[in-house]
Design an enzyme around this catalytic site. Sequence first.
Site, short mmCIF file in Angstrom:
data_model
loop_
_atom_site.label_atom_id
_atom_site.label_comp_id
_atom_site.label_asym_id
_atom_site.label_seq_id
_atom_site.Cartn_x
_atom_site.Cartn_y
_atom_site.Cartn_z
N TYR A 70 0.85 -1.20 0.00
CA TYR A 70 0.00 0.00 0.00
C TYR A 70 0.88 1.24 0.00
O TYR A 70 1.86 1.32 0.73
CB TYR A 70 -0.89 0.03 1.24
CG TYR A 70 -2.37 -0.05 0.92
CD1 TYR A 70 -3.03 1.01 0.33
CD2 TYR A 70 -3.10 -1.20 1.22
CE1 TYR A 70 -4.38 0.95 0.04
CE2 TYR A 70 -4.45 -1.28 0.93
CZ TYR A 70 -5.09 -0.20 0.35
OH TYR A 70 -6.42 -0.27 0.06
N GLU A 72 -0.52 4.89 -0.49
CA GLU A 72 -1.36 6.07 -0.73
C GLU A 72 -0.53 7.34 -0.64
O GLU A 72 0.31 7.51 0.24
CB GLU A 72 -2.50 6.12 0.28
CG GLU A 72 -3.54 5.03 0.09
CD GLU A 72 -4.64 5.10 1.13
OE1 GLU A 72 -4.49 5.86 2.11
OE2 GLU A 72 -5.64 4.37 0.98
N ASP A 225 -7.24 12.95 -25.08
CA ASP A 225 -7.28 11.57 -24.63
C ASP A 225 -6.64 10.75 -25.74
O ASP A 225 -7.27 10.42 -26.74
CB ASP A 225 -8.73 11.13 -24.39
CG ASP A 225 -8.84 9.68 -23.93
OD1 ASP A 225 -7.83 8.95 -24.00
OD2 ASP A 225 -9.94 9.26 -23.52
N THR A 251 -4.34 5.50 -21.69
CA THR A 251 -4.12 4.18 -21.12
C THR A 251 -2.70 3.75 -21.52
O THR A 251 -2.02 4.43 -22.27
CB THR A 251 -5.12 3.16 -21.66
OG1 THR A 251 -5.06 3.17 -23.09
CG2 THR A 251 -6.54 3.48 -21.23
N LYS A 254 -2.93 -0.26 -24.73
CA LYS A 254 -3.35 -0.37 -26.13
C LYS A 254 -2.10 -0.34 -27.02
O LYS A 254 -1.33 -1.29 -27.01
CB LYS A 254 -4.34 0.74 -26.46
CG LYS A 254 -5.65 0.65 -25.65
CD LYS A 254 -6.65 1.69 -26.10
CE LYS A 254 -7.97 1.60 -25.34
NZ LYS A 254 -7.89 2.16 -23.97
N ARG A 260 -2.49 -2.87 -17.92
CA ARG A 260 -3.78 -2.19 -17.90
C ARG A 260 -3.72 -1.10 -16.82
O ARG A 260 -3.85 -1.38 -15.62
CB ARG A 260 -4.91 -3.18 -17.63
CG ARG A 260 -5.00 -4.28 -18.69
CD ARG A 260 -6.29 -5.05 -18.58
NE ARG A 260 -7.43 -4.22 -18.97
CZ ARG A 260 -7.86 -4.05 -20.21
NH1 ARG A 260 -7.24 -4.64 -21.21
NH2 ARG A 260 -8.90 -3.30 -20.47
#
Length: 479
Positions: A70, A72, A225, A251, A254, A260
């Site tokens: 973790y 954060e 985008d 992203t 692709k 991902r």
Amino acid sequence: MSPVTSSGDMNGVGEKWTLNNPLQEVDSEVYEMIKDEKDRQKKGLEMIASENFTSLAVMECMGSCLANKYSEGQPGQRYYGGNEFIDKLELLAQSRSLELYNLDPASWGVNVQPYSGSPANFAVYTALVEPHGRIMGLDLPDGGHLTHGFFTNKAKISATSIFFESMPYKVDPSTGLIDYDALEKSAALFKPKLIIAGISCYARNLDYARFRQIADQNGSLLMADMAHVSGLVATGHVPSPFEFCDVVTSTVHKTLRGPRAGIIFFRRGLKEVDRNGKEIMYDYENKINMAVFPGLQGGPHNHAIAGIAVAMKHAATQEFKDYQTNVVNNAKTLAAGLADLGYKIVTGGTDNHIVHVDLKSSHVKLSGAKGELILEQVNISCNKNTVPGDKSALNPSGIRLGTPSLTTRGLGKENIMTVVGFIDAALHIAVDAQAQSGPKLVDFKAKLEDEKFVSRVQELRNKVEEFAAAFRLPGHDDI
């Protein structure tokens, strides 16, 4: 005594420890399902434009100990301890992302924490537009994305149209090309806080300079985008949005062929000097970082961030540039091959990796759903897609095809022509079935279960699978 790392007593106290047993042993049911999917990928032709086959190195990141941690917050400003090496890793992913696109760290920053592209877009809107602010994006039926504000006359479909006030811009239905003049007129009336230059199914280059001009006329921010074309931007095969945009999202899975995940680039530093000589600075960085966390997400996926770092390094190589050249060449070959057989290609061709086929306006007169279905039955994956003029996203007239995955597997232009033949053969099976079933999809599906069509489909599927299985597939050998 050292800890046991496989089944057996742990530290001699009689406790069974199975955490390092392999998946095949621990859960054979899941293992077999993954093996089946691996077999499908190996024997099939993956032509979904938003998919790709990532590298073994990225897969190793995704299955590493980084999934345990973790973290954060931002590097050096975490809400948890134990992030010494996580910080180094995230900073590396940031620096490689900026380097890949030749961005000066004094002028651009990047957040590599978004879980994917949709959360990245929503974070930008949350940070810079705020609830009920106005956004404009390419309409979904015209090639835009759900997260660019899609809604219908009956419902607000995307959360971006629920929490923000959206107005679409359109393509010219006669050409399939974005109507920039109409966008300029609409923006003058709507006065959006942010204009989105981005696509999900649009095969032509975007005119970022014209977008910037329209944004400036209305005091609007401009966001690109580039999720679909980010790999092509990195290698110079399509225009770069960075010269003209305030924010760029993408992203990584692709055309970049990474994990991902999503990324957000934003301008930082000096924006302008006003008439009084006061320096005005960009204020996007903190707003976007705070929107990602704690605004919309919890701890970032550190295994994905490692995958981003690896993907960015590989995307800077000549090998990757050559790959992108082949992606575009294969797409052009695919579009030309289908056009020569009488299929209508939206916009008449492609500048990138996407080939958009209007089946209802082609000689086959099929719906997109029927096209997708018959191709899937012969193990060619694509997706049904709206074309300009469609009234319903649920009943589209076209299919979207892409070449990144096939190119990763090593297919060249001659191989693509073989694929064109497979697609044409499958669609003609569908034409014959439709002639007997009528227009309804449910009746069409039932007709394909007739013995005559089952045998024709299986015969073609066998040819497709024999052809596809001969090509390489990156990743693990078994799963």
